[in-house]
Each structure stands twice: as structure tokens, then as C-alpha cells.
Write an enzyme that holds these catalytic residues in place. Structure first.
Site, PDB file in Angstrom:
ATOM      1  CG  ASP A   1       0.763  -7.388   7.243  1.00 58.88           C
ATOM      2  OD1 ASP A   1       0.173  -6.801   6.186  1.00 58.88           O
ATOM      3  OD2 ASP A   1      -0.089  -7.892   8.029  1.00 58.88           O
TER       4      ASP A   1
ATOM      5  CG  ASP B   1      -1.047  -5.597  11.145  1.00 53.96           C
ATOM      6  OD1 ASP B   1      -2.127  -5.687  10.672  1.00 53.96           O
ATOM      7  OD2 ASP B   1      -0.754  -6.243  12.111  1.00 53.96           O
TER       8      ASP B   1
ATOM      9  CG  HIS C   1      -2.506  -2.757  14.630  1.00 54.16           C
ATOM     10  ND1 HIS C   1      -3.455  -2.813  13.853  1.00 54.16           N
ATOM     11  CD2 HIS C   1      -1.747  -3.973  14.661  1.00 54.16           C
ATOM     12  CE1 HIS C   1      -3.448  -4.542  13.407  1.00 54.16           C
ATOM     13  NE2 HIS C   1      -2.296  -4.772  14.077  1.00 54.16           N
TER      14      HIS C   1
ATOM     15  CG  HIS D   1       1.631  -6.195  16.119  1.00 52.00           C
ATOM     16  ND1 HIS D   1       0.569  -6.623  17.147  1.00 52.00           N
ATOM     17  CD2 HIS D   1       1.015  -6.301  14.940  1.00 52.00           C
ATOM     18  CE1 HIS D   1      -0.658  -7.066  16.304  1.00 52.00           C
ATOM     19  NE2 HIS D   1      -0.228  -6.753  15.042  1.00 52.00           N
TER      20      HIS D   1
ATOM     21  CE  LYS E   1      -2.907  -6.811   6.841  1.00 53.03           C
ATOM     22  NZ  LYS E   1      -2.857  -7.320   8.103  1.00 53.03           N
TER      23      LYS E   1
ATOM     24  CB  CYS F   1      -1.738 -11.107   7.440  1.00 52.69           C
ATOM     25  SG  CYS F   1      -2.451 -10.578   9.079  1.00 52.69           S
TER      26      CYS F   1
HETATM   27  C1  VGL Z   1      -0.522 -10.647  11.714  1.00 56.15           C
HETATM   28  C2  VGL Z   1      -0.812 -11.226  13.969  1.00 56.15           C
HETATM   29  C3  VGL Z   1      -1.314  -9.825  14.189  1.00 56.15           C
HETATM   30  C4  VGL Z   1       0.058 -10.898  10.293  1.00 56.15           C
HETATM   31  C5  VGL Z   1      -0.885  -9.320  11.943  1.00 56.15           C
HETATM   32  O1  VGL Z   1       0.625 -10.075   9.773  1.00 56.15           O
HETATM   33  O2  VGL Z   1       0.042 -12.090  10.102  1.00 56.15           O
HETATM   34  N1  VGL Z   1      -0.446 -11.454  12.747  1.00 56.15           N
HETATM   35  N2  VGL Z   1      -1.297  -8.993  13.331  1.00 56.15           N
HETATM   36 ZN    ZN Z   2      -1.571  -6.981  13.673  1.00 49.92          ZN
END
Ligand code: VGL
Ligand code: ZN
Length: 191
Positions: A15, A57, A59, A76, A101, A140
Site C-alpha cells: 500500500d 488499497d 476502495h 482514502h 485489495k 496492512c
Molecule cells: C491501511 C488503514 C486503512 C493500510 C489501509 O494500508 O495500512 N490502513 N486502509
Molecule cells: Zn483502506
């Protein structure tokens, strides 16, 4: 410890996206500091012809993890927005396998193994040992490393190539401790 890279090794970058960097909507403190050490590892893995995987990520705009939906996070990494893009300066080669993901509205997924084909890709590539870095240590990266251990991979934590959200002070350190407890090995310095 500076392990010699060998067949069966892979780099797993978690990420490393603009929204998680300073100035982004879910900025991880000092998150941009991981780009340089990760680029060092990218070039080492590339030089050895070893595979590189990068999760991200991705979303929907109304994802359940967002505060507007009652979740814990500011919005985010909305699919297709600039904030969901990989960090500028990350030298991800064209051949790196990119894995989205947490793409479904009603399910969050911290682990790079959750709802993705990461495990399949790693099996196809005969990967046994994962070098793991990225964001965030306490979410993550933690979940991905624990799943990797559970699935039987050796895990090397790239300590200087990860940063924590640290909602509670010490979350990052506790995450490192639980990954080590699960059998991950720590590599302090990427230099
Ligand atoms: C993450 C919070 C929300 C991460 C992803 O990549 O650690 N943290 N979404
Ligand atoms: Zn996230």
C-alpha cells in the site's frame, strides 16, 4: 543481518499510495521515508530477476471503512483517484505484480492476502521467503505479515521501509513485536 537474495525470495510492498503519505487523506507520519529504502530493494530484486509484488488499497467511494459509513478512517484510496496511485518516486518496474485489495464496499481487507490472488501468485512463482515493507506497519503490513507466516512463508521485515499510523502511541512497536513473535525476522537497515 544482510541475507543474500536467492531463488524463492520475493519483495512485497504494501500500500505505498499517495493517500498514505504526508499531505494525503490518511497520512502515515513520515510515510514518505520508506520510498528510498524500498527503491533500493526494488533494484536489488530486479538485478537478481526476483519477483516484486505491490498491493494497493482500491476502495469504492462509499467504502465501509470510511467515517461517512461509520467506519474508522477518513476516505482514502478511492479507486481511480490520484490519491490511490502509487507514491511518486516509487520505482515500481513494469513487471511488478500489482494487486488491488479491499475493492468491495462492505468488506475491509488489511491483509494483502485477503480477497486477492497473492498466495496463488507466490505459489506460481515458487516463492518461499517474503521481504516486506510499506504502509502501515500497524495495519496492512501487520496483517499481511501474519497471514504470510500462517501460510508458511518466511518473512523478513524491512524495518526502515515501513511506518506506523500509531493511533495509540506504540502501536507500530507492538505490531513489530507480534510479527516477530509469529516468526518474522527483522532486517534493520536496508543500506
Ligand atoms: C491501511 C488503514 C486503512 C493500510 C489501509 O494500508 O495500512 N490502513 N486502509
Ligand atoms: Zn483502506
Amino acid at each position: 543481518m544482510n541475507p543474500r537474495l536467492q531463488a524463492g525470495d520475493a519483495l512485497l510492498i504494501i500500500d505505498l499510495q499517495r493517500d498514505f503519505l504526508p499531505g494525503g487523506s490518511l497520512a502515515v507520519p513520515d510515510g514518505d521515508a520508506v520510498v528510498a529504502p524500498l527503491n533500493v530493494w526494488i533494484s536489488r530484486f530486479g538485478a537478481e530477476g526476483l519477483p516484486i509484488f505491490a498491493t494497493f488499497d482500491w476502495h469504492p467511494a462509499d467504502h465501509c471503512s470510511f467515517r461517512e459509513q461509520g467506519g474508522p478512517w477518513p476516505a482514502h484510496c478511492i479507486a481511480g483517484t490520484p490519491g490511490a496511485g502509487f507514491a511518486d518516486g516509487l520505482a515500481l518496474p513494469p513487471g511488478a505484480i500489482r494487486l488491488p485489495k479491499a475493492t468491495a464496499r462492505d468488506v475491509d481487507a488489511y491483509s494483502g492476502f485477503s480477497g486477492t490472488e497473492l498466495h496463488l501468485h507466490l505459489q506460481w512463482a515458487m516463492v518461499r521467503r517474503l521481504f516486506v515493507g510499506g504502509l502501515a506497519t500497524d495495519y496492512c503490513v501487520l496483517r499481511s505479515a501474519l497471514d504470510a507466516r500462517r501460510l508458511g512463508y518466511e518473512v523478513v521485515l524491512l524495518r526502515d521501509a515501513m511506518r506506523a499510523v500509531d493511533l495509540q502511541p506504540g502501536d507500530g512497536e507492538r505490531a513489530i513485536a507480534s510479527m516477530v513473535e509469529a516468526g518474522a525476522v527483522m532486517l534493520e537497515d536496508s543500506a
